[in-house]
Scaffold this motif. Structure first.
Motif, short mmCIF file in Angstrom:
data_model
loop_
_atom_site.label_atom_id
_atom_site.label_comp_id
_atom_site.label_asym_id
_atom_site.label_seq_id
_atom_site.Cartn_x
_atom_site.Cartn_y
_atom_site.Cartn_z
N CYS A 41 -5.01 -4.64 1.69
CA CYS A 41 -6.13 -5.47 2.16
C CYS A 41 -5.85 -6.10 3.53
CB CYS A 41 -6.47 -6.55 1.15
SG CYS A 41 -5.22 -7.86 1.01
N ARG A 42 -4.58 -6.26 3.85
CA ARG A 42 -4.11 -6.79 5.14
C ARG A 42 -4.49 -8.25 5.40
NH1 ARG A 42 -4.96 -1.49 9.00
NH2 ARG A 42 -3.79 -0.12 7.64
N LEU A 43 -4.84 -8.99 4.39
CA LEU A 43 -5.11 -10.42 4.56
C LEU A 43 -3.86 -11.15 5.04
CD1 LEU A 43 -7.26 -11.14 1.38
CD2 LEU A 43 -8.05 -11.05 3.75
N CYS A 44 -2.72 -10.70 4.61
CA CYS A 44 -1.45 -11.32 5.01
C CYS A 44 -1.18 -11.17 6.50
CB CYS A 44 -0.31 -10.74 4.21
SG CYS A 44 -0.13 -8.93 4.38
N VAL A 45 -1.59 -10.05 7.07
CA VAL A 45 -1.34 -9.80 8.49
C VAL A 45 -2.01 -10.88 9.34
CG1 VAL A 45 -1.69 -8.18 10.40
CG2 VAL A 45 -1.09 -7.31 8.13
N GLY A 46 -3.25 -11.20 9.03
CA GLY A 46 -3.97 -12.24 9.76
C GLY A 46 -3.50 -13.64 9.45
N ALA A 47 -2.90 -13.82 8.27
CA ALA A 47 -2.46 -15.16 7.85
C ALA A 47 -1.11 -15.55 8.45
CB ALA A 47 -2.37 -15.22 6.33
N CYS A 48 -0.34 -14.60 8.93
CA CYS A 48 0.99 -14.89 9.45
C CYS A 48 0.91 -15.51 10.83
CB CYS A 48 1.83 -13.62 9.50
SG CYS A 48 3.52 -13.93 10.07
N PRO A 49 1.39 -16.75 11.00
CA PRO A 49 1.28 -17.43 12.29
C PRO A 49 2.22 -16.91 13.37
CG PRO A 49 2.52 -18.80 10.79
CD PRO A 49 2.03 -17.61 9.99
N VAL A 50 3.22 -16.13 12.98
CA VAL A 50 4.18 -15.64 13.97
C VAL A 50 4.14 -14.11 14.13
CG1 VAL A 50 5.74 -17.61 13.74
CG2 VAL A 50 6.05 -15.61 12.27
N GLY A 51 3.19 -13.46 13.50
CA GLY A 51 3.05 -12.01 13.63
C GLY A 51 4.20 -11.22 13.04
N ALA A 52 4.77 -11.71 11.95
CA ALA A 52 5.92 -11.05 11.33
C ALA A 52 5.52 -9.94 10.37
CB ALA A 52 6.77 -12.08 10.58
N ILE A 53 4.22 -9.80 10.09
CA ILE A 53 3.77 -8.79 9.12
C ILE A 53 2.95 -7.74 9.86
CG2 ILE A 53 2.49 -8.37 7.00
CD1 ILE A 53 2.92 -11.36 6.35
N GLU A 54 3.28 -6.48 9.59
CA GLU A 54 2.52 -5.40 10.20
C GLU A 54 2.11 -4.38 9.14
OE1 GLU A 54 4.69 -2.92 12.96
OE2 GLU A 54 6.50 -3.07 11.77
N ALA A 55 0.97 -3.76 9.37
CA ALA A 55 0.50 -2.71 8.48
C ALA A 55 1.18 -1.41 8.88
CB ALA A 55 -1.01 -2.58 8.58
N LEU A 56 1.60 -0.64 7.91
CA LEU A 56 2.25 0.64 8.16
C LEU A 56 1.30 1.78 7.81
CD1 LEU A 56 5.75 -0.03 6.54
CD2 LEU A 56 5.09 -0.30 8.94
N MET A 57 1.56 2.92 8.37
CA MET A 57 0.78 4.10 8.03
C MET A 57 1.48 4.87 6.91
SD MET A 57 -1.75 3.63 9.90
CE MET A 57 -2.72 5.11 9.93
N GLN A 58 2.10 4.12 6.00
CA GLN A 58 2.76 4.70 4.83
C GLN A 58 2.01 4.22 3.60
OE1 GLN A 58 6.71 3.11 5.07
NE2 GLN A 58 7.34 4.51 6.67
N VAL A 59 2.11 4.98 2.53
CA VAL A 59 1.43 4.60 1.30
C VAL A 59 2.44 4.39 0.18
CG1 VAL A 59 -0.74 5.73 1.89
CG2 VAL A 59 1.00 7.00 0.66
N ASN A 60 2.04 3.53 -0.78
CA ASN A 60 2.88 3.33 -1.96
C ASN A 60 2.53 4.37 -3.02
OD1 ASN A 60 0.48 2.37 -3.09
ND2 ASN A 60 1.10 0.22 -3.03
N LYS A 61 3.11 4.25 -4.20
CA LYS A 61 2.88 5.23 -5.27
C LYS A 61 1.43 5.29 -5.72
CE LYS A 61 7.56 4.91 -7.02
NZ LYS A 61 8.43 4.43 -8.11
N LYS A 62 0.68 4.20 -5.51
CA LYS A 62 -0.72 4.16 -5.90
C LYS A 62 -1.64 4.73 -4.82
CE LYS A 62 -0.06 0.03 -8.68
NZ LYS A 62 -0.40 -1.39 -8.83
N GLY A 63 -1.07 5.05 -3.64
CA GLY A 63 -1.86 5.62 -2.56
C GLY A 63 -2.43 4.62 -1.58
N TYR A 64 -2.02 3.36 -1.67
CA TYR A 64 -2.49 2.32 -0.75
C TYR A 64 -1.55 2.19 0.44
CZ TYR A 64 -5.42 0.71 -4.63
OH TYR A 64 -6.33 0.63 -5.65
N GLU A 65 -2.13 1.96 1.64
CA GLU A 65 -1.31 1.69 2.81
C GLU A 65 -0.58 0.37 2.58
OE1 GLU A 65 -3.61 1.80 6.39
OE2 GLU A 65 -3.84 3.97 6.27
N ILE A 66 0.64 0.29 3.05
CA ILE A 66 1.49 -0.88 2.78
C ILE A 66 1.80 -1.66 4.05
CG2 ILE A 66 2.50 0.08 0.70
CD1 ILE A 66 4.97 0.83 2.40
N ILE A 67 2.42 -2.81 3.86
CA ILE A 67 2.81 -3.68 4.97
C ILE A 67 4.34 -3.80 5.02
CG2 ILE A 67 0.70 -5.05 5.09
CD1 ILE A 67 3.70 -6.41 3.28
#
Length: 69
Positions: free
Chosen positions: A16-42
């Motif tokens: 959902c990437r809500l965490c990416v926008g919530a991080c005040p220091v930009g420490a979280i990034e979305a990856l073009m990798q997927v988990n076992k369920k097929g969702y893109e991960i951070i």
């Protein structure tokens, strides 16, 4: 005072990437990798993370835990 950092369980992530926008220091990034369920991960850059807990608070899927290091 001990330093805190965010730990992740990317298998719970649904991309959902809500965490990416919530991080005040930009420490979280979305990856073009997927988990076992097929969702893109951070990824958390542990060097940038200040352990504020915004990602933990924002995440609807309980991907994050805040730990003392």
């Amino acid at each position: 005072m001990a330093k805190k950092k965010a730990l992740t369980n990317v298998e719970l992530c649904k991309g959902c990437r809500l965490c990416v926008g919530a991080c005040p220091v930009g420490a979280i990034e979305a990856l073009m990798q997927v988990n076992k369920k097929g969702y893109e991960i951070i990824r958390v850059d542990e060097d940038k993370c200040i352990g504020c807990g915004n990602c933990y608070t924002m995440c609807p899927d309980y991907v994050f835990s805040i730990e003392e290091v």
